[in-house]
Design a protein around this motif. Structure first.
Motif, PDB file in Angstrom:
ATOM      1  N   ASN A   7       0.819  -1.206   0.000  1.00 39.37           N
ATOM      2  CA  ASN A   7       0.000   0.000   0.000  1.00 39.37           C
ATOM      3  C   ASN A   7       0.852   1.255   0.000  1.00 39.37           C
ATOM      4  O   ASN A   7       0.548   2.245  -0.671  1.00 39.37           O
ATOM      5  CB  ASN A   7      -0.931   0.016   1.211  1.00 39.37           C
ATOM      6  CG  ASN A   7      -2.027  -1.016   1.085  1.00 39.37           C
ATOM      7  OD1 ASN A   7      -2.333  -1.453  -0.025  1.00 39.37           O
ATOM      8  ND2 ASN A   7      -2.618  -1.403   2.208  1.00 39.37           N
ATOM      9  N   LEU A   8       1.928   1.221   0.781  1.00 35.13           N
ATOM     10  CA  LEU A   8       2.806   2.386   0.843  1.00 35.13           C
ATOM     11  C   LEU A   8       3.405   2.694  -0.519  1.00 35.13           C
ATOM     12  O   LEU A   8       3.441   3.844  -0.972  1.00 35.13           O
ATOM     13  CB  LEU A   8       3.919   2.148   1.862  1.00 35.13           C
ATOM     14  CG  LEU A   8       3.491   2.138   3.337  1.00 35.13           C
ATOM     15  CD1 LEU A   8       4.663   1.730   4.220  1.00 35.13           C
ATOM     16  CD2 LEU A   8       2.974   3.497   3.731  1.00 35.13           C
ATOM     17  N   VAL A   9       3.872   1.664  -1.179  1.00 30.67           N
ATOM     18  CA  VAL A   9       4.492   1.868  -2.483  1.00 30.67           C
ATOM     19  C   VAL A   9       3.443   2.326  -3.496  1.00 30.67           C
ATOM     20  O   VAL A   9       3.707   3.160  -4.353  1.00 30.67           O
ATOM     21  CB  VAL A   9       5.186   0.585  -2.962  1.00 30.67           C
ATOM     22  CG1 VAL A   9       5.681   0.735  -4.399  1.00 30.67           C
ATOM     23  CG2 VAL A   9       6.355   0.259  -2.047  1.00 30.67           C
ATOM     24  N   ARG A  82      -1.814   9.121   7.125  1.00 35.25           N
ATOM     25  CA  ARG A  82      -0.898   9.893   7.981  1.00 35.25           C
ATOM     26  C   ARG A  82       0.408   9.123   8.181  1.00 35.25           C
ATOM     27  O   ARG A  82       1.491   9.693   8.181  1.00 35.25           O
ATOM     28  CB  ARG A  82      -1.554  10.171   9.341  1.00 35.25           C
ATOM     29  CG  ARG A  82      -2.647  11.205   9.296  1.00 35.25           C
ATOM     30  CD  ARG A  82      -2.947  11.740  10.685  1.00 35.25           C
ATOM     31  NE  ARG A  82      -3.232  10.673  11.634  1.00 35.25           N
ATOM     32  CZ  ARG A  82      -4.431  10.153  11.853  1.00 35.25           C
ATOM     33  NH1 ARG A  82      -5.466  10.609  11.160  1.00 35.25           N
ATOM     34  NH2 ARG A  82      -4.602   9.193  12.738  1.00 35.25           N
ATOM     35  N   MET A  83       0.303   7.821   8.348  1.00 35.75           N
ATOM     36  CA  MET A  83       1.501   7.007   8.542  1.00 35.75           C
ATOM     37  C   MET A  83       2.391   7.059   7.309  1.00 35.75           C
ATOM     38  O   MET A  83       3.621   7.222   7.421  1.00 35.75           O
ATOM     39  CB  MET A  83       1.107   5.548   8.833  1.00 35.75           C
ATOM     40  CG  MET A  83       2.297   4.631   9.120  1.00 35.75           C
ATOM     41  SD  MET A  83       1.794   2.914   9.283  1.00 35.75           S
ATOM     42  CE  MET A  83       0.680   3.041  10.663  1.00 35.75           C
ATOM     43  N   CYS A  84       1.772   6.973   6.145  1.00 38.56           N
ATOM     44  CA  CYS A  84       2.563   6.992   4.918  1.00 38.56           C
ATOM     45  C   CYS A  84       3.297   8.317   4.751  1.00 38.56           C
ATOM     46  O   CYS A  84       4.484   8.352   4.410  1.00 38.56           O
ATOM     47  CB  CYS A  84       1.655   6.754   3.716  1.00 38.56           C
ATOM     48  SG  CYS A  84       0.924   5.111   3.680  1.00 38.56           S
ATOM     49  N   VAL A  85       2.585   9.440   4.997  1.00 37.64           N
ATOM     50  CA  VAL A  85       3.214  10.749   4.836  1.00 37.64           C
ATOM     51  C   VAL A  85       4.347  10.922   5.837  1.00 37.64           C
ATOM     52  O   VAL A  85       5.410  11.460   5.517  1.00 37.64           O
ATOM     53  CB  VAL A  85       2.165  11.866   4.982  1.00 37.64           C
ATOM     54  CG1 VAL A  85       2.833  13.244   4.973  1.00 37.64           C
ATOM     55  CG2 VAL A  85       1.125  11.773   3.879  1.00 37.64           C
ATOM     56  N   SER A  86       4.119  10.488   7.069  1.00 35.79           N
ATOM     57  CA  SER A  86       5.163  10.655   8.096  1.00 35.79           C
ATOM     58  C   SER A  86       6.385   9.795   7.802  1.00 35.79           C
ATOM     59  O   SER A  86       7.511  10.168   8.140  1.00 35.79           O
ATOM     60  CB  SER A  86       4.595  10.305   9.477  1.00 35.79           C
ATOM     61  OG  SER A  86       4.205   8.944   9.514  1.00 35.79           O
ATOM     62  N   LEU A  87       6.190   8.655   7.152  1.00 36.90           N
ATOM     63  CA  LEU A  87       7.323   7.809   6.808  1.00 36.90           C
ATOM     64  C   LEU A  87       8.133   8.390   5.662  1.00 36.90           C
ATOM     65  O   LEU A  87       9.358   8.237   5.604  1.00 36.90           O
ATOM     66  CB  LEU A  87       6.845   6.399   6.442  1.00 36.90           C
ATOM     67  CG  LEU A  87       6.355   5.530   7.607  1.00 36.90           C
ATOM     68  CD1 LEU A  87       5.719   4.257   7.087  1.00 36.90           C
ATOM     69  CD2 LEU A  87       7.503   5.213   8.547  1.00 36.90           C
ATOM     70  N   VAL A  88       7.439   9.054   4.725  1.00 43.98           N
ATOM     71  CA  VAL A  88       8.122   9.573   3.534  1.00 43.98           C
ATOM     72  C   VAL A  88       8.762  10.924   3.811  1.00 43.98           C
ATOM     73  O   VAL A  88       9.843  11.225   3.288  1.00 43.98           O
ATOM     74  CB  VAL A  88       7.138   9.660   2.361  1.00 43.98           C
ATOM     75  CG1 VAL A  88       7.788  10.331   1.155  1.00 43.98           C
ATOM     76  CG2 VAL A  88       6.644   8.270   1.982  1.00 43.98           C
ATOM     77  N   PHE A  89       8.128  11.752   4.671  1.00 43.99           N
ATOM     78  CA  PHE A  89       8.628  13.104   4.903  1.00 43.99           C
ATOM     79  C   PHE A  89       9.089  13.253   6.348  1.00 43.99           C
ATOM     80  O   PHE A  89       8.395  12.824   7.279  1.00 43.99           O
ATOM     81  CB  PHE A  89       7.534  14.142   4.616  1.00 43.99           C
ATOM     82  CG  PHE A  89       7.201  14.277   3.163  1.00 43.99           C
ATOM     83  CD1 PHE A  89       7.931  15.127   2.350  1.00 43.99           C
ATOM     84  CD2 PHE A  89       6.154  13.551   2.604  1.00 43.99           C
ATOM     85  CE1 PHE A  89       7.619  15.252   1.018  1.00 43.99           C
ATOM     86  CE2 PHE A  89       5.840  13.672   1.283  1.00 43.99           C
ATOM     87  CZ  PHE A  89       6.583  14.518   0.468  1.00 43.99           C
TER      88      PHE A  89
END
Length: 991
Positions: A7-9, A82-89
């Protein structure tokens, strides 16, 4: 890679700033696996790495966040997002801050929508259009595809929310309404402030109604009065009380008619309550006559019943008796299940309030179908003289029609009498029978015999689809013989035809076909069934060339919902079958539905299909664009049908998906259509709307070189709007620059219309002689068209004759003759036409009638034509609603000497003018009242003064001179004769 990592990718893996430069390199650890987020796809495009993993772009990431921040109920990101954004940025808020600002602005659009809806705005107004343009412009380039649609829907959703109101029960019998009833229609699309006098009239009218619809319309009128004229609330309450009294008197009159009592006692009570207006007295008198008719029908029914009992005791039962009512109610069965979007839901909603629409009747365990035809020609698919028509009468089990005499034939009957056509048609209307009819023109060209049996096949095919079902249903069919189809041979062919109908029905509606059971089908002679004459009466009325029978047919309301014109049967059968299989209607059938709905009523099947199709299209942008393409094709064709094009454009706008807009040319057509509707309704302030004029002018300027005739067509309608507001100079100034446009760009037809319109406005400004060359040039252009334009030549000839009469030119009589009877002028023909038109009530002759009378009142009293018209006063046709009948009655009154007969005509003319919408009609009513004011009581003078004030308020361009002339009638010292009053106040063809 596990699900979360996938999902993240899939959703987010960007390390670039909005300008595309690299931020840093971040390595994220998820469930023990490492995701290297460096080297991902560029900002605007996705990519694929060496391992084949998709790398979404920054734009896709931003879209997901924007969409979530705007459309989620909490206005925040989901947990996973929110988790995805925090992991990428490393600094998620720096990335989300501008997106939150964008979403906040979107929510302000939503709040603006809610506020506009609270103020009473709807999707038909220009305020909604302006907001929608702003919303779509805000979303352009930011969101794409479904996300753009979702966001637009979120911002504009308040406009699309339908209030859930419980359906009010229908009365078993619709209450009597005033002579001119008003069909309950959707809210007008034209923004207009109603005049106080109109609102007060509506309050009085709806207060006299007794059904839920009347109460709803009354509350709407009272709310509008309180909103726009708060000082007149007391007058509104007085009108409510008066309306209630009028309703009570109406009921008393009906009961008096039913019991055979005189009407005078009711009229005396009305006078005591000071209800003495002629239209109210006529309203009550009409109710009394209905009561008398009901009493007569009961008497006739009893007489017929006695005769039938005697006949049966003497001769026994008929050879083919009608079905008898079931002794026991049929067992309850499950309702036929129709597929989703089958069209049956909409069919059940058609025809509310009409007793003979087949689809609106109650189901029955058995039906008798009687079929008859009218007309001789069953051999051509074209529109021919004496075209054949097929009629079917559906009689449910439990309904009994009185038997007609053997060999009863409508052509041999009078209108009145025990078995006259009026009584026979009245019985059909009273009984709960279905009426259905189709013309032979729907069929492909074959042999004479095949045409006739094909008509039978088609009417049964449509009837079986519309027949209300609630369980197993038995059907008996009786068809009157014709030529080859008679006796046992005809019955065999009929049985085969019925089998074919059921066979095809089973493909589209298998469950419905299972429920139908058809017994033996009969080919009968005229006297073989005692009800056959009822079908014959309907067929005779539909095919009769006699005007009086056509007028009678109009009163039944059968044309459209019951009797279909054109090729309705084939199209409607095809539409029902397409809906049953959840297929899409193609653009050709869509266009044909407009052709049908234009010639039929709002309760017709065609209108119902268009409404159901619109509801589906609003959520299907691709389907909407298919119909848009068909409309553009029509606009680009050389065979434009303006009424059809207007209907297509209005439908496209009504059912426009939230994320789309009409293209510029179609949008100008829509604005023009709204303008035409406003002009027809008498609205005079649409052209004053800033939002309307801004867009209208911008589109005209933008499209002039691209589609010059379309722009000219739009400006001509704007000129009409100015004319209705008495702003004749503005109308002329709008049109004059168009004379410099090249004829090659405008086209001959549009150039002719422009010249005709300029001629009208020249005459409106007082130069009648100067208008004649313009009219002549316009007529010459219309004659040069490859397709002869008789209608436009006739209209312009009427303007030319009117201008010549006003200018008193030497050729005025010749122009009058050319318009009225299309031949050189002769005194004998003039006298003959005056005598003929005196008794004419034909709708297609009302303008000719008006112009002839306009000329007669200017002639000396001893002129032969004037004397001929006046000699026929006992045969003068009854006035009908609709302009220019109020002027016909006005000029008739001026032919009569002063006295009661003249006053009655003036009152009739005044009531006709006041019964119509439109500010111009109010001014005409004021002139008529001014003509009668010398003999009017004192309270009428106050009413007259109020009417003048209303005209001055509604039409500021009316001018002080006209207002002063109207007011001068209140003073005997300054009063002028009626003709001079009309000439001063009503310019050119307004009088």
């Amino acid at each position: 890679m596990n699900t979360l990592l996938s999902n993240l990718v899939s959703f987010f893996s960007s390390l670039f700033k909005p300008n595309g430069t690299a931020r840093n390199s971040v390595t994220a650890s998820i469930d023990g696996k490492r995701l290297d987020a460096t080297g991902i796809a560029s900002e605007d495009s996705s990519g694929v790495d060496a391992a084949g993993t998709t790398k979404p772009s920054l734009k896709m990431l931003e879209e997901q966040c924007r969409h979530a921040l705007l459309c989620n109920p909490t206005g925040d990101l989901s947990k996973n997002l929110r988790m995805c954004v925090s992991l990428v940025f490393s600094d998620p808020e720096a990335f989300l801050a501008p997106l939150r600002e964008w979403a906040d602005r979107g929510r302000k659009f939503r709040m603006e929508s809610e506020a506009m809806v609270a103020r009473g705005e709807d999707r038909t107004g220009f305020a909604f259009d302006s907001l929608k343009r702003d919303v779509l412009a805000y979303l352009d380039g930011v969101l794409t595809d479904d996300r753009r649609r979702d966001a637009a829907w979120f911002m504009l959703e308040p406009f699309f929310e339908e209030p859930e109101t419980p359906a009010e029960p229908k009365p078993e019998k619709a209450p009597d309404k005033p002579a001119k009833s008003v069909t309950v229609a959707p809210k007008k699309s034209v923004p207009d402030v109603p005049s106080k006098s109109i609102l007060l009239r509506e309050i009085l009218k709806y207060a006299s109604w007794e059904d839920p619809i009347g109460k709803q319309r009354l509350n709407e009128a009272l709310s509008a009065l309180e909103k726009y004229y708060p000082k007149a609330v007391l007058e509104g309450k007085q009108q409510v009380e008066k309306g209630k009294k009028l309703s009570a008197f109406k009921n008393q009159a009906y009961k008096a008619g039913c019991s055979g009592k005189p009407l005078e006692s009711v009229l005396e009570k009305m006078k005591e309550e000071n209800i003495i207006e002629q239209n109210h007295l006529s309203f009550v008198e009409k109710s009394y006559n209905k009561g008398k008719d009901a009493r007569m029908r009961r008497f006739q029914a009893n007489q017929i019943k006695k005769e039938l009992i005697k006949a049966k005791n003497k001769n026994g039962a008929a050879s083919i008796p009608p079905p008898k009512p079931a002794k026991k109610p049929a067992p309850e069965t499950t309702t036929v299940n129709t597929p989703k979007n089958s069209g049956m839901d909409m069919i059940e909603k058609i025809g509310n309030g009409h007793a003979n629409i087949l689809s609106a009747l109650k189901p029955s365990p058995s039906w008798t179908i009687l079929i008859d035809e009218t007309g001789r020609n069953f051999s051509s698919s074209g529109i021919v003289q004496d075209c054949g028509r097929m009629v079917a009468l559906f009689v449910p089990n439990g309904e009994s029609l009185p038997d007609l005499p053997q060999e009863w034939h409508a052509v041999d009957q009078s209108l009145n009498g025990e078995h006259g056509i009026l009584n026979v048609i009245g019985r059909i209307q009273s009984a709960k029978c279905g009426v259905l009819g189709i013309p032979v023109t729907v069929l492909p060209k074959t042999t004479v015999a095949d045409q006739w049996i094909s008509c039978v096949e088609d009417i049964l095919s449509l009837g079986f689809r519309l027949l209300p079902l609630d369980g197993d249903t038995k059907i008996s069919i009786f068809v009157e013989q014709r030529g080859y189809f008679s006796g046992s041979n005809g019955s065999i062919m009929l049985t085969k035809t019925v089998d074919d109908v059921l066979h095809r029905l089973a493909y589209a509606f298998p469950e419905r076909a299972k429920k139908l059971s058809v017994g033996k089908s009969h080919i009968i002679r005229k006297g073989d069934h005692p009800w056959n004459g009822y079908a014959d009466a309907v067929a005779f009325m539909w095919g009769s060339p006699l005007m009086r029978k056509k007028d009678l047919l109009d009163t039944t309301g059968w044309i459209g919902p019951c009797l279909f014109e054109r090729d309705s049967a084939k199209i409607l059968i095809r539409c029902l079958d397409i809906f049953s299989k959840e297929q899409k209607l193609d653009a050709t059938d869509w266009t044909k539905l407009f052709e049908l709905s234009a010639s039929e009523s709002e309760t017709s099947l065609a209108s119902a299909f268009l409404h159901a199709l619109g509801q589906e299209t609003r959520n299907n942008t691709f389907l909407w664009r298919t119909f848009l393409d068909e409309t553009v094709r029509h606009l680009d064709s050389k065979a434009i049908r303006m009424d059809l094009l207007n209907a297509q454009v209005r439908w496209l706008k009504q059912w426009e998906p939230v994320d789309t807009q009409l293209p510029p040319r179609i949008r100008l057509m829509w604005l023009t259509s709204k303008l035409a509707s406003a002009n027809h309704a008498g609205c005079t302030n649409l052209h004053e709307s800033d939002a309307f004029r801004k867009e209208f002018d911008e589109l005209c300027e933008r499209l002039r070189r691209e589609d010059c005739p379309l722009v000219a067509h739009a400006k001509l309608h704007l000129a009409v709007s100015y004319t209705n507001a008495f702003e004749f100079e503005k109308a002329r100034d709008l049109l004059l620059p168009m004379r410099d446009w090249p004829v090659e760009g405008l086209g001959l037809r549009m150039e002719g219309r422009l010249l005709s319109s300029l001629g009208q406005h020249t005459a409106f400004l007082g130069d009648s002689a100067g208008a004649l060359p313009l009219f002549d040039e316009a007529i010459s252009l219309f004659r040069d068209l490859s397709e002869f334009s008789r209608l436009e030549i006739g209209q312009t000839s009427a303007y030319a004759a009117t201008a010549a009469m006003d200018a008193k030119t030497p050729d005025a009589n010749e122009r009058l003759a050319a318009y009225i009877w299309g031949a050189p002028f002769s005194e004998e023909r003039f006298v003959a036409e005056a005598r003929r038109l005196a008794a004419s009530s034909r709708p297609d002759e009302k303008y000719v009638h008006h112009i002839l009378l306009r000329h007669l009142v200017e002639l000396p009293e001893d002129h032969p034509a004037r004397a001929a018209y006046l000699a026929e006063k006992d045969r003068w046709s009854e006035p009908a609603f609709g302009h220019p009948w109020e002027l016909i009655e006005f000029y008739r009154s001026l032919l009569l000497p002063k006295g009661s007969m003249r006053n009655e005509r003036l009152l009739s003319a005044f009531n006709l003018a006041m019964s119509e919408d439109g500010a111009t009609l109010q001014v005409i009513a004021a002139v008529i009242a001014g003509a009668a004011i010398a003999d009017a009581p004192a309270d009428d003078r106050e009413q007259y003064a109020n009417l003048i004030a209303c005209c001055a308020e509604t039409l500021p361009a009316l001018g002080e001179t006209r207002i002063a002339t109207l007011r001068s009638q209140l003073d005997p010292a300054t009063r002028i004769d009626p003709l001079s009053l009309a000439r001063t106040v009503l310019p050119f063809n307004f009088r």
